[in-house]
Scaffold this motif. Structure first.
Motif, PDB file in Angstrom:
ATOM      1  N   ASP A   9       8.961   8.815   1.728  1.00 34.67           N
ATOM      2  CA  ASP A   9       8.521   7.609   0.584  1.00 34.67           C
ATOM      3  C   ASP A   9       9.920   7.023  -0.130  1.00 34.67           C
ATOM      4  OD1 ASP A   9       5.827   8.364   0.901  1.00 34.67           O
ATOM      5  OD2 ASP A   9       6.275  10.145  -0.431  1.00 34.67           O
ATOM      6  N   VAL A  38      10.432  10.234  -1.488  1.00 38.77           N
ATOM      7  CA  VAL A  38      10.182   9.697  -2.919  1.00 38.77           C
ATOM      8  C   VAL A  38      11.484   9.842  -3.537  1.00 38.77           C
ATOM      9  CG1 VAL A  38       9.229  10.182  -5.351  1.00 38.77           C
ATOM     10  CG2 VAL A  38       7.700  10.416  -3.138  1.00 38.77           C
ATOM     11  N   VAL A  56       6.778   1.454  -3.809  1.00 38.79           N
ATOM     12  CA  VAL A  56       7.238   2.747  -2.892  1.00 38.79           C
ATOM     13  C   VAL A  56       6.253   2.365  -1.515  1.00 38.79           C
ATOM     14  CG1 VAL A  56       6.846   5.139  -2.624  1.00 38.79           C
ATOM     15  CG2 VAL A  56       7.085   4.341  -5.045  1.00 38.79           C
ATOM     16  N   GLU A  57       7.193   2.612  -0.586  1.00 42.91           N
ATOM     17  CA  GLU A  57       6.665   2.594   0.639  1.00 42.91           C
ATOM     18  C   GLU A  57       6.550   3.906   1.416  1.00 42.91           C
ATOM     19  OE1 GLU A  57       7.197  -0.824   4.197  1.00 42.91           O
ATOM     20  OE2 GLU A  57       9.176   0.349   3.749  1.00 42.91           O
ATOM     21  N   ARG A  58       5.625   4.060   2.052  1.00 41.11           N
ATOM     22  CA  ARG A  58       5.475   5.450   2.981  1.00 41.11           C
ATOM     23  C   ARG A  58       5.253   4.882   4.308  1.00 41.11           C
ATOM     24  NH1 ARG A  58       4.639  10.551   2.387  1.00 41.11           N
ATOM     25  NH2 ARG A  58       3.333  11.753   3.884  1.00 41.11           N
ATOM     26  N   THR A 114       2.373   0.211   1.708  1.00 40.14           N
ATOM     27  CA  THR A 114       3.283   0.034   0.460  1.00 40.14           C
ATOM     28  C   THR A 114       2.347  -0.451  -0.548  1.00 40.14           C
ATOM     29  OG1 THR A 114       4.797  -0.937   2.379  1.00 40.14           O
ATOM     30  CG2 THR A 114       5.071  -1.940  -0.170  1.00 40.14           C
TER      31      THR A 114
END
Length: 264
Positions: free
Chosen positions: A57, A2, A43-45, A257
């Motif tokens: 993240d 993040v 946001v992509e994890r 995502t």
């Protein structure tokens, strides 16, 4: 992973994508074909590195665009330029952006021993067959533009029945790599292996992974909505057998995502 703003790598990816988008729009100035464009951010994890058991993240741009001159552009699937544009057969140019890994993402166990990898742009071609209205079968073959490996992807896309306003689909994909690409991501020199206390690893060409992805779009108004992508991948062959994966990671890779998007 993040972060309050886009990472340097995401900014580079967005720059490349926007250059392609501007070029395709410039070509289409005198073309009356309808555009279907989704733009947003989310946001992509994702795994910290390919094969990692840790996740990070990251803020990412989101683009899904069908443009004139049979150009499609996607931050998930890359760029395609269809030069066949038949009723069922499609094919032509293919390009995509591949994440690398840095020292922070490798973590304290591997950082300083296993090399970081810069992100790369891959370019090549694709061929796709629309078997039915819902089902597409295809393949992409691309090469690192800086000469560090080649990649083959074979996939099947299926559009699921719409549920209310929810549009969704699934994709099954197999990916293979040539020897240089395998060694770039999964290889260990004797010196690196000694420092880590594992066996050296020099993988050859072959299967790298198989993955299943679910994509969904839920509108929240005429022009806005949420886009979701969930991708589960299982590393195969020499990739899964790498000491990097067996000792310090996992062959099971999950990427999700979520983005808020605006439909032009």
């Amino acid at each position: 992973m993040v972060r309050p703003s886009l990472s340097v790598r995401a900014m580079r990816a967005l720059g490349l994508i926007l250059l392609c988008a501007m070029a395709s729009h410039a070509m289409a100035d005198d073309v009356s074909e309808e555009r279907n464009v989704l733009l947003g951010a989310g946001v992509e994890r994702m795994p910290a590195w390919i094969g990692s058991s840790e996740h990070r993240d990251q803020a990412v741009p989101y683009i899904q665009a069908e443009l004139p001159w049979h150009v499609t552009l996607s931050t998930l699937d890359g760029l395609t330029v269809d030069v066949i544009h038949g009723s069922q057969w499609h094919g032509g140019f293919y390009g995509n952006y591949q994440w690398g890994r840095d020292h922070d993402e490798l973590g304290p166990q591997l950082s300083g021993i296993v090399p970081s990898l810069s992100p790369r742009l891959n370019a090549g071609g694709y061929l796709e067959y629309q078997a039915t209205v819902q089902l597409n079968l295809g393949a992409t073959l691309s090469h690192d533009t800086q000469g560090a490996g080649a990649y083959l992807n074979i996939y099947a896309d299926y559009d699921l029945p719409v549920i209310g306003y929810l549009e969704h689909s699934v994709q099954l994909q197999w990916q293979g790599m040539n020897g240089p690409a395998m060694r770039r991501y999964f290889g260990l020199t004797p010196q690196q292996a000694t420092q880590l206390g594992v066996a050296p690893w020099a993988p050859g060409a072959g299967s790298q992974q198989i993955s299943l992805e679910y994509d969904a779009y839920m509108p929240t108004s005429l022009h806005t909505g949420f886009a979701l992508a969930i991708n589960y991948a299982r590393l195969l062959g020499d990739a899964a057998d790498s000491p990097l994966v067996k000792t310090f990671g996992t062959p099971n890779q999950l990427t999700t995502t979520l983005a808020f998007v605006y439909r032009l």
